[in-house]
Scaffold this motif. Structure first.
Motif, PDB file in Angstrom:
ATOM      1  N   TYR A   7       0.845  -1.188   0.000  1.00  0.00           N
ATOM      2  CA  TYR A   7       0.000   0.000   0.000  1.00  0.00           C
ATOM      3  C   TYR A   7       0.884   1.244   0.000  1.00  0.00           C
ATOM      4  CZ  TYR A   7      -3.658  -3.281   1.266  1.00  0.00           C
ATOM      5  OH  TYR A   7      -4.537  -4.332   1.262  1.00  0.00           O
ATOM      6  N   PRO A   8       0.364   2.358  -0.516  1.00  0.00           N
ATOM      7  CA  PRO A   8       1.196   3.566  -0.516  1.00  0.00           C
ATOM      8  C   PRO A   8       1.441   4.055   0.902  1.00  0.00           C
ATOM      9  CG  PRO A   8      -1.065   4.096  -1.142  1.00  0.00           C
ATOM     10  CD  PRO A   8      -0.990   2.599  -1.059  1.00  0.00           C
ATOM     11  N   ARG A   9       2.595   4.665   1.138  1.00  0.00           N
ATOM     12  CA  ARG A   9       2.920   5.188   2.461  1.00  0.00           C
ATOM     13  C   ARG A   9       3.342   6.642   2.367  1.00  0.00           C
ATOM     14  NH1 ARG A   9       6.256   0.437   5.705  1.00  0.00           N
ATOM     15  NH2 ARG A   9       4.600  -1.107   5.494  1.00  0.00           N
ATOM     16  N   PRO A  10       2.876   7.468   3.315  1.00  0.00           N
ATOM     17  CA  PRO A  10       3.412   8.831   3.374  1.00  0.00           C
ATOM     18  C   PRO A  10       4.870   8.767   3.833  1.00  0.00           C
ATOM     19  CG  PRO A  10       1.671   8.488   5.034  1.00  0.00           C
ATOM     20  CD  PRO A  10       1.912   7.175   4.386  1.00  0.00           C
ATOM     21  N   ALA A  11       5.647   9.759   3.454  1.00  0.00           N
ATOM     22  CA  ALA A  11       6.979   9.880   4.053  1.00  0.00           C
ATOM     23  C   ALA A  11       6.813  10.528   5.422  1.00  0.00           C
ATOM     24  CB  ALA A  11       7.864  10.740   3.167  1.00  0.00           C
ATOM     25  N   LEU A  12       7.743  10.250   6.328  1.00  0.00           N
ATOM     26  CA  LEU A  12       7.634  10.780   7.688  1.00  0.00           C
ATOM     27  C   LEU A  12       8.840  11.664   8.007  1.00  0.00           C
ATOM     28  CD1 LEU A  12       5.773  10.523  10.240  1.00  0.00           C
ATOM     29  CD2 LEU A  12       7.460   8.892  11.099  1.00  0.00           C
ATOM     30  N   VAL A  49      12.684  10.868   9.030  1.00  0.00           N
ATOM     31  CA  VAL A  49      12.886   9.937  10.142  1.00  0.00           C
ATOM     32  C   VAL A  49      13.446   8.631   9.593  1.00  0.00           C
ATOM     33  CG1 VAL A  49      11.726   8.652  11.998  1.00  0.00           C
ATOM     34  CG2 VAL A  49      10.950  10.963  11.397  1.00  0.00           C
ATOM     35  N   THR A  79       1.461  16.528  15.322  1.00  0.00           N
ATOM     36  CA  THR A  79       1.771  15.894  14.042  1.00  0.00           C
ATOM     37  C   THR A  79       0.925  16.522  12.945  1.00  0.00           C
ATOM     38  OG1 THR A  79       2.482  13.866  15.084  1.00  0.00           O
ATOM     39  CG2 THR A  79       1.769  13.702  12.794  1.00  0.00           C
ATOM     40  N   SER A  81      -0.470  16.614   9.182  1.00  0.00           N
ATOM     41  CA  SER A  81      -0.724  15.580   8.183  1.00  0.00           C
ATOM     42  C   SER A  81      -1.625  16.018   7.040  1.00  0.00           C
ATOM     43  CB  SER A  81      -1.334  14.354   8.877  1.00  0.00           C
ATOM     44  OG  SER A  81      -2.582  14.696   9.461  1.00  0.00           O
ATOM     45  N   GLU A  82      -1.794  17.325   6.844  1.00  0.00           N
ATOM     46  CA  GLU A  82      -2.575  17.776   5.688  1.00  0.00           C
ATOM     47  C   GLU A  82      -1.969  17.184   4.419  1.00  0.00           C
ATOM     48  OE1 GLU A  82      -5.312  19.488   5.344  1.00  0.00           O
ATOM     49  OE2 GLU A  82      -5.592  19.828   7.490  1.00  0.00           O
ATOM     50  N   PRO A  83      -2.790  16.546   3.580  1.00  0.00           N
ATOM     51  CA  PRO A  83      -2.237  15.847   2.413  1.00  0.00           C
ATOM     52  C   PRO A  83      -1.364  16.712   1.496  1.00  0.00           C
ATOM     53  CG  PRO A  83      -4.488  15.128   2.776  1.00  0.00           C
ATOM     54  CD  PRO A  83      -4.234  16.244   3.754  1.00  0.00           C
ATOM     55  N   ASP A  89       5.666  15.671  -2.110  1.00  0.00           N
ATOM     56  CA  ASP A  89       5.164  14.326  -1.879  1.00  0.00           C
ATOM     57  C   ASP A  89       4.177  14.406  -0.721  1.00  0.00           C
ATOM     58  OD1 ASP A  89       4.910  11.584  -1.847  1.00  0.00           O
ATOM     59  OD2 ASP A  89       7.028  11.172  -1.437  1.00  0.00           O
ATOM     60  N   ARG A  90       3.542  13.295  -0.439  1.00  0.00           N
ATOM     61  CA  ARG A  90       2.698  13.210   0.752  1.00  0.00           C
ATOM     62  C   ARG A  90       3.640  13.007   1.938  1.00  0.00           C
ATOM     63  NH1 ARG A  90      -0.893  13.411   4.713  1.00  0.00           N
ATOM     64  NH2 ARG A  90      -2.129  11.551   5.077  1.00  0.00           N
ATOM     65  N   VAL A  92       4.137  13.512   6.121  1.00  0.00           N
ATOM     66  CA  VAL A  92       3.583  13.787   7.446  1.00  0.00           C
ATOM     67  C   VAL A  92       4.742  14.173   8.356  1.00  0.00           C
ATOM     68  CG1 VAL A  92       2.484  12.719   9.461  1.00  0.00           C
ATOM     69  CG2 VAL A  92       1.604  12.250   7.153  1.00  0.00           C
ATOM     70  N   VAL A  94       6.149  15.211  12.254  1.00  0.00           N
ATOM     71  CA  VAL A  94       5.957  15.268  13.695  1.00  0.00           C
ATOM     72  C   VAL A  94       6.812  16.428  14.214  1.00  0.00           C
ATOM     73  CG1 VAL A  94       6.025  13.984  15.868  1.00  0.00           C
ATOM     74  CG2 VAL A  94       5.693  12.761  13.696  1.00  0.00           C
TER      75      VAL A  94
ATOM     76  N   TYR B   3       3.932  -0.268  -4.343  1.00  0.00           N
ATOM     77  CA  TYR B   3       4.378   1.129  -4.324  1.00  0.00           C
ATOM     78  C   TYR B   3       5.856   1.165  -3.977  1.00  0.00           C
ATOM     79  CZ  TYR B   3      -0.518   2.104  -4.658  1.00  0.00           C
ATOM     80  OH  TYR B   3      -1.811   2.147  -5.106  1.00  0.00           O
ATOM     81  N   TYR B   5       9.531   3.257  -3.319  1.00  0.00           N
ATOM     82  CA  TYR B   5      10.144   4.510  -2.878  1.00  0.00           C
ATOM     83  C   TYR B   5      11.652   4.353  -2.812  1.00  0.00           C
ATOM     84  CZ  TYR B   5       5.317   5.121  -1.367  1.00  0.00           C
ATOM     85  OH  TYR B   5       3.954   5.172  -1.329  1.00  0.00           O
ATOM     86  N   ARG B   9      10.123   3.576   4.194  1.00  0.00           N
ATOM     87  CA  ARG B   9       9.151   4.415   4.908  1.00  0.00           C
ATOM     88  C   ARG B   9       8.427   3.600   5.963  1.00  0.00           C
ATOM     89  NH1 ARG B   9       6.206   8.361   0.431  1.00  0.00           N
ATOM     90  NH2 ARG B   9       8.151   9.277  -0.301  1.00  0.00           N
ATOM     91  N   MET B  51      -3.781   7.945   1.880  1.00  0.00           N
ATOM     92  CA  MET B  51      -2.945   9.011   1.327  1.00  0.00           C
ATOM     93  C   MET B  51      -3.677  10.346   1.212  1.00  0.00           C
ATOM     94  SD  MET B  51       0.005   7.723   1.078  1.00  0.00           S
ATOM     95  CE  MET B  51       1.175   8.287  -0.161  1.00  0.00           C
ATOM     96  N   THR B  54      -6.127  13.379   6.531  1.00  0.00           N
ATOM     97  CA  THR B  54      -5.327  13.737   7.693  1.00  0.00           C
ATOM     98  C   THR B  54      -5.474  12.618   8.722  1.00  0.00           C
ATOM     99  OG1 THR B  54      -7.170  14.830   8.804  1.00  0.00           O
ATOM    100  CG2 THR B  54      -5.819  16.200   7.353  1.00  0.00           C
ATOM    101  N   GLN B  76      -5.871  15.309  18.970  1.00  0.00           N
ATOM    102  CA  GLN B  76      -4.624  14.570  18.823  1.00  0.00           C
ATOM    103  C   GLN B  76      -3.944  14.449  20.186  1.00  0.00           C
ATOM    104  OE1 GLN B  76      -0.567  15.454  16.750  1.00  0.00           O
ATOM    105  NE2 GLN B  76      -2.088  15.398  15.127  1.00  0.00           N
ATOM    106  N   THR B  79       2.211  11.037  19.190  1.00  0.00           N
ATOM    107  CA  THR B  79       2.626  10.126  18.129  1.00  0.00           C
ATOM    108  C   THR B  79       3.641   9.139  18.672  1.00  0.00           C
ATOM    109  OG1 THR B  79       2.130  11.710  16.404  1.00  0.00           O
ATOM    110  CG2 THR B  79       3.726   9.998  15.853  1.00  0.00           C
TER     111      THR B  79
END
Lengths: 229, 229
Positions: A7-12, A49, A79, A81-83, A89-90, A92, A94, B3, B5, B9, B51, B54, B76, B79
């Motif tokens: 599945y796609p993952r956001p970068a952190l 991270v 944190t 996390s607005e897309p 890129d997406r 997120v 902290v 996916y 990268y 991630r 993706m 939020t 929130q 994290t």
């Protein structure tokens, strides 16, 4: 070597809001971005991270790598996390924050940073990404924090006057305080020890020195004050 | 479709700590896991962040999907990013929390959940992953929150007695309070309006009803109370 996931993952990432108190004003640590996006803009120190570190560890590493700053105790802030908060890129992020004594931390630009410096926390240059929003939330949190935890132990000299302590609160809160009221409230906390020492070589009336009662200060730090029911 | 990268991630999830007040006790919303790891264990509702959402949106979606609960305002919390907190993979989780009136929220087990239910918040069954730690931090946050923000507007009936209000505070704080002291402090907040109505059909002395002064309550919610300097 690419990394593949089902599945796609956001970068952190992490971002660091470091406030510095310099006896005069509240400053903010910023780095100037050496790469796009926002090349040349000022931004909060931060970065990606790694897989083997917590966000706190990543935040401390990035501070050291980008600004040459170490030995800072960072608290987690929020944190974000607005897309669409990052055009690359997406991502997120902290955010972490700290309040330090500015003179304890010399800064030097390093990895990915063109330059680094302390700026007025309430009047910084335009910031990259959503960093103005992150700063605003950190500023609010800091203002709120002094209402339920003591502040000053790491920021003032060991011996200080009540004028110095009040000035610290005024700088953090961003407004002037009534002297009599402030002194009454601070004394009621029971964290001050009056010393048998006075300022010397001053033109105004020599003020008495105080120090913090370390045990009571730490106790209040844990317990908090405020609405005690 | 996989996916890919350039750098590894972490996966990103959300977890939800939903406290429910039921006039008697503080409850905690849990789901029973239908899949491994920790199949059959109780856990906080939660799941992977998509993706295009939020973490707040993801938390609300997961609550609805797993427990049939909607219309909850989640804040929130923190994290959690310890590298080994999840045996499946490197998973970072953004925890959220809420305090709701239990009777407003019927729950039904859905996706990935075998069962769902309300448990004593201070004595839950053994929890999957690091959820006991997440719960503990949420419990502390809730306890702290009532010391700087008013609580009760969404939890008590429109008309309530001071005994009911005190009981709410006792449940949230997890300890008994002195009646006289509590009433003095609560009145000093200026958020109560005394009504010209009294309990009926009670064996003890009929208590007066109060309601919240909505405007003052909201003002205090924003401004906070505590150490006002």
């Amino acid at each position: 070597m690419p990394y593949t996931y089902e599945y796609p993952r956001p970068a952190l990432t992490v971002d660091c809001v470091v406030f510095g108190f310099d006896d005069e004003a509240l400053k903010l640590l910023l780095i100037q971005r050496g790469i796009d996006p926002y090349k040349g803009s000022w931004a909060l120190p931060g970065g990606f991270v790694r897989m083997d570190e917590t966000t706190e560890t990543a935040a401390m590493r990035e501070l050291e790598e980008e600004a040459g700053v170490s030995d800072i105790y960072l608290e987690q802030l929020y944190t974000f996390s607005e897309p669409n908060r990052d055009p690359r890129d997406r991502i997120v992020s902290v955010a972490h924050y700290a309040l330090v004594k500015l003179s304890d931390h010399r800064v030097t630009a390093a990895t990915d940073a063109e330059d680094v410096g302390w700026f007025p926390a309430d009047d910084p240059p335009p910031l990259a990404f959503d960093h103005a929003k992150i700063l605003s939330i950190a500023r609010d949190r800091l203002r709120a924090k002094v209402r339920y935890q003591p502040v000053g132990f790491e920021l003032l000299p060991t011996k200080f006057t009540l004028r110095q302590l009040q000035h610290l609160y005024e700088v953090v809160l961003g407004r002037e305080l009534d002297k009599r009221n402030f002194r009454k409230k601070v004394h009621s906390l029971g964290i001050l020890k009056a010393l048998d020492e006075y300022e010397t070589g001053v033109s105004h009336r020599a003020a008495q020195f105080f120090k913090f009662d370390r045990a009571k200060y730490r106790q209040l730090e844990k317990k908090g004050f405020n609405f005690e029911i």
